[in-house]
Enzyme design. Structure first.
Site, PDB file in Angstrom:
ATOM      1  N   ARG A 111      43.704  56.374  61.843  1.00  0.00           N
ATOM      2  CA  ARG A 111      43.919  56.156  63.103  1.00  0.00           C
ATOM      3  C   ARG A 111      43.181  57.210  63.806  1.00  0.00           C
ATOM      4  O   ARG A 111      43.068  58.230  63.560  1.00  0.00           O
ATOM      5  CB  ARG A 111      45.626  56.563  63.577  1.00  0.00           C
ATOM      6  CG  ARG A 111      45.948  56.250  64.963  1.00  0.00           C
ATOM      7  CD  ARG A 111      45.560  57.607  65.813  1.00  0.00           C
ATOM      8  NE  ARG A 111      46.163  57.622  66.987  1.00  0.00           N
ATOM      9  CZ  ARG A 111      46.760  58.747  67.346  1.00  0.00           C
ATOM     10  NH1 ARG A 111      46.617  59.747  66.884  1.00  0.00           N
ATOM     11  NH2 ARG A 111      47.596  58.914  68.699  1.00  0.00           N
TER      12      ARG A 111
ATOM     13  N   HIS B 127      42.954  58.298  74.262  1.00  0.00           N
ATOM     14  CA  HIS B 127      43.457  59.607  73.708  1.00  0.00           C
ATOM     15  C   HIS B 127      43.157  60.628  74.852  1.00  0.00           C
ATOM     16  O   HIS B 127      42.485  61.540  74.245  1.00  0.00           O
ATOM     17  CB  HIS B 127      43.177  59.785  72.483  1.00  0.00           C
ATOM     18  CG  HIS B 127      44.216  60.564  71.813  1.00  0.00           C
ATOM     19  ND1 HIS B 127      44.827  60.334  70.566  1.00  0.00           N
ATOM     20  CD2 HIS B 127      44.513  61.980  72.168  1.00  0.00           C
ATOM     21  CE1 HIS B 127      45.416  61.658  70.314  1.00  0.00           C
ATOM     22  NE2 HIS B 127      45.029  62.646  71.195  1.00  0.00           N
TER      23      HIS B 127
ATOM     24  N   GLU C 155      50.336  59.310  73.829  1.00  0.00           N
ATOM     25  CA  GLU C 155      51.447  60.252  74.742  1.00  0.00           C
ATOM     26  C   GLU C 155      51.391  60.059  76.279  1.00  0.00           C
ATOM     27  O   GLU C 155      50.972  60.937  76.982  1.00  0.00           O
ATOM     28  CB  GLU C 155      51.133  61.687  74.244  1.00  0.00           C
ATOM     29  CG  GLU C 155      51.055  61.703  72.834  1.00  0.00           C
ATOM     30  CD  GLU C 155      51.135  63.361  72.051  1.00  0.00           C
ATOM     31  OE1 GLU C 155      50.727  64.128  72.860  1.00  0.00           O
ATOM     32  OE2 GLU C 155      51.587  63.527  71.110  1.00  0.00           O
TER      33      GLU C 155
ATOM     34  N   ASN D 181      54.593  60.066  68.011  1.00  0.00           N
ATOM     35  CA  ASN D 181      54.164  61.264  67.353  1.00  0.00           C
ATOM     36  C   ASN D 181      55.423  62.340  67.867  1.00  0.00           C
ATOM     37  O   ASN D 181      55.988  62.149  68.558  1.00  0.00           O
ATOM     38  CB  ASN D 181      53.045  61.755  68.081  1.00  0.00           C
ATOM     39  CG  ASN D 181      51.905  61.121  68.527  1.00  0.00           C
ATOM     40  OD1 ASN D 181      51.724  60.046  67.627  1.00  0.00           O
ATOM     41  ND2 ASN D 181      50.912  61.171  69.376  1.00  0.00           N
TER      42      ASN D 181
ATOM     43  N   TYR E   3      56.553  66.450  66.440  1.00  0.00           N
ATOM     44  CA  TYR E   3      56.222  67.620  65.574  1.00  0.00           C
ATOM     45  C   TYR E   3      57.259  68.675  65.564  1.00  0.00           C
ATOM     46  O   TYR E   3      57.295  69.437  64.784  1.00  0.00           O
ATOM     47  CB  TYR E   3      54.952  68.434  66.444  1.00  0.00           C
ATOM     48  CG  TYR E   3      53.671  67.787  66.476  1.00  0.00           C
ATOM     49  CD1 TYR E   3      52.790  68.132  65.538  1.00  0.00           C
ATOM     50  CD2 TYR E   3      53.462  66.662  67.456  1.00  0.00           C
ATOM     51  CE1 TYR E   3      51.552  67.309  65.282  1.00  0.00           C
ATOM     52  CE2 TYR E   3      52.057  65.948  67.152  1.00  0.00           C
ATOM     53  CZ  TYR E   3      51.244  66.421  66.280  1.00  0.00           C
ATOM     54  OH  TYR E   3      50.212  65.570  66.086  1.00  0.00           O
TER      55      TYR E   3
ATOM     56  N   GLU F 202      51.650  60.426  64.315  1.00  0.00           N
ATOM     57  CA  GLU F 202      51.047  61.922  64.273  1.00  0.00           C
ATOM     58  C   GLU F 202      52.411  62.807  63.749  1.00  0.00           C
ATOM     59  O   GLU F 202      53.543  62.555  64.664  1.00  0.00           O
ATOM     60  CB  GLU F 202      50.598  62.453  65.600  1.00  0.00           C
ATOM     61  CG  GLU F 202      49.229  61.983  66.069  1.00  0.00           C
ATOM     62  CD  GLU F 202      48.790  62.776  67.424  1.00  0.00           C
ATOM     63  OE1 GLU F 202      49.377  63.686  67.841  1.00  0.00           O
ATOM     64  OE2 GLU F 202      47.894  61.888  67.870  1.00  0.00           O
TER      65      GLU F 202
HETATM   66  C1  BGC Z   1      48.129  65.115  70.434  1.00  0.00           C
HETATM   67  C2  BGC Z   1      47.095  65.552  69.708  1.00  0.00           C
HETATM   68  C3  BGC Z   1      47.206  67.020  69.397  1.00  0.00           C
HETATM   69  C4  BGC Z   1      48.576  67.289  68.614  1.00  0.00           C
HETATM   70  C5  BGC Z   1      48.884  68.777  68.196  1.00  0.00           C
HETATM   71  C6  BGC Z   1      49.637  65.756  70.127  1.00  0.00           C
HETATM   72  O1  BGC Z   1      50.033  66.096  71.071  1.00  0.00           O
HETATM   73  O2  BGC Z   1      48.134  63.640  70.441  1.00  0.00           O
HETATM   74  O3  BGC Z   1      45.905  65.332  70.224  1.00  0.00           O
HETATM   75  O4  BGC Z   1      45.920  67.537  68.644  1.00  0.00           O
HETATM   76  O5  BGC Z   1      49.580  66.838  69.529  1.00  0.00           O
HETATM   77  O6  BGC Z   1      48.886  69.529  69.248  1.00  0.00           O
END
Ligand code: BGC
Length: 495
Positions: free
Chosen positions: A73, A118, A163, A305, A307, A373
């Protein structure tokens, strides 16, 4: 369960890896200009050269092949293709670059997943108001149309916006990211309104002109943090957690996956607060019936995405200044026992991903889901021996596969962020997210696979977590005997 089609991949984005910021006729983007102002980015870093992927198609494809990924991607730099943002300025060198990349991927059986936007808006389009201007709907559509026409014979998976909440809030509300508009109470809502219309427009263009001959899928890709109510027995905290998710992601996915309109709770909260603020109408714009019809159903799959996770509680917030943040009437915190990372607010909470996947399943009727992501940033120049990252991936992937195998979530793919160390926006090259290390002090930008790359390649080969290897490597890592623990936990892999 047929899982041979489960797609493992890695992700990147144009500004973060390409470099060649003004090469061969590329036009400037808002990120080029922003990073060139001293003081804006940590250590004075810029994306001018980044990983130099613009000049390293062969190397990048080779590394992807070595990883064994099924998809890659990446995103297209709009101003590399249309330097002025408009289709009257077409840069053939930019098109050649993406053709070489796409051809290289396809030749190696790697499916391209291509993001159209992006964050790196052509500066020329910021000059006419950026995403605050409804002229961008047509302009984005004409860019997307050109990309479908040019690359769509080989690209079968498109993402419109990466995002959208970050674009609207960080770009136009908090003003922390370019174009740095600081208007927290109303610009984010107006921008999101335009983003949704632009997304729907591009979806319909694909549907009307290309789907029959090209047969791909198209979606948008929101950012989602899982949120856990602070006191699960308190209905106000449960509502607060739901409200948080509705403002964060439902803002975009409720219109698209549900009824063409914003979540009820957003309409109610923003409307009610606008009234208390003596405004003549709600700060949240209203869609016409025709627009709702046009927007509803404009995604073939659910991409996102993720995290981290947070803890949410109900909060009575101030009425002024007007703000999308206050409108949510929530406050968030993290659990200090959750492992931190190089990114403030990113804590490793793997179980949150399983809950989030289940939330998406329940909320949107179990659509096909792609994690686009997921990864961890570590602040160190050299982290080739990145055991922390291995642990992050192991635990997150394990939870994702539990959602898939045990909970019946219609998960179709998992992509690690990121393919290689790259320009991490405001943080420059400090936090490293890559499966490959990049030496940014070396003009050749050599890439070195980290331990996590080897581990991820093994996950891909096994189509899930290799149990035996896992126990050995983790016990070595922790210097303790935890084989039984691994077995009892029931680590997930596809049989
Ligand atoms: C984004 C990426 C970024 C990642 C880590 C995401 O919000 O899509 O571009 O590098 O977070 O911070």
């Amino acid at each position: 369960m047929n899982n041979n089609n489960f797609t493992w991949g890695v992700s990147s984005s144009a500004y973060q890896v390409e470099g060649g910021w003004d090469a061969d006729g590329k036009g400037p983007s808002i990120w080029d200009n922003f990073s060139h102002v001293p003081g804006n980015i940590k250590n004075g870093d810029t994306g001018d050269v980044a990983c130099d992927s613009y000049n390293k198609v062969e190397e990048d494809v080779y590394l992807l092949r070595a990883l064994g990924v099924k998809n890659y991607r990446f995103s297209l730099s709009w101003s590399r293709i249309f330097p002025s943002g408009r289709n009257n300025s077409i840069n053939s060198h930019g098109i050649d670059y993406y053709n070489r990349l796409i051809d290289g991927l396809v030749a190696n059986n790697i499916t391209p997943i291509v993001t159209l936007y992006h964050w790196d808006l052509p500066q020329a389009l910021q000059d006419i108001g950026g995403w605050e201007s409804s002229a961008l709907i047509d302009l984005f559509d004409s860019f997307a149309d050109f990309c479908f026409q040019t690359f769509g014979d080989r690209v079968k998976f498109w993402i419109t916006f990466n995002e959208p909440q970050v674009i609207a809030w960080a770009g136009y509300g908090a003003g922390t990211l370019p174009p740095n508009v600081n208007d927290p109470g109303s610009a984010p809502y107006r921008v999101a309104h335009i983003l949704l219309k632009a997304h729907a427009r591009v979806y319909h263009t694909y549907d009307d002109k290309y789907r029959a001959s090209q047969g791909g899928v198209i979606a948008l890709c929101p950012n989602i943090d899982w949120v856990e109510p602070k006191t699960p027995s308190d209905p106000r905290d449960i509502e607060a957690a739901d409200r948080y998710l509705q403002f964060l992601v439902g803002w975009f996915t409720h219109p698209i996956f549900k009824n063409g309109d914003y979540p009820e709770v957003m309409k109610w909260k923003v409307g009610n607060r606008s009234e208390l603020q003596n405004l003549p109408s709600s700060r949240l714009p209203v869609f016409t019936a025709e627009e709702r019809d046009y927007i509803r159903g404009t995604a073939d799959v659910f991409c996102f995405n993720s995290y981290t996770s947070k803890i949410v509680t109900h909060s009575t917030t101030r009425l002024r200044p007007f703000s999308y943040e206050y409108d949510q009437e929530v406050s968030t915190k993290v659990d200090s026992s959750w492992p931190s990372s190089a990114i403030t607010g990113h804590r490793a909470v793997a179980w949150g991903l399983r809950r989030l996947l289940n939330w998406i399943k329940e909320e949107y009727g179990n659509p096909p889901i792609y994690i686009i992501e997921n990864g961890v940033g570590i602040k160190t120049k050299s982290d080739v021996d990145d055991n922390t990252r291995i642990l992050y991936y192991k635990t997150y992937i394990d939870e994702a596969l539990k959602a898939y195998k045990l909970d019946g979530v219609n998960l179709r793919g998992y992509n690690a962020w990121s393919f290689m160390d790259s320009f991490e926006w405001l943080n420059g090259y400090d936090p490293r997210f890559g499966l490959h290390q990049v030496d940014f002090d070396n003009p050749n930008r050599p890439r070195t696979p980290k331990r996590s790359a080897v581990y991820y390649a093994e996950i891909i080969r096994n189509n899930g977590i290799p149990l035996a290897h896992l126990c050995v490597s983790i016990s070595a890592l922790l210097r303790t005997e935890i084989v039984f623990h691994c077995v009892l936990q029931g680590n997930m892999f596809f049989a």
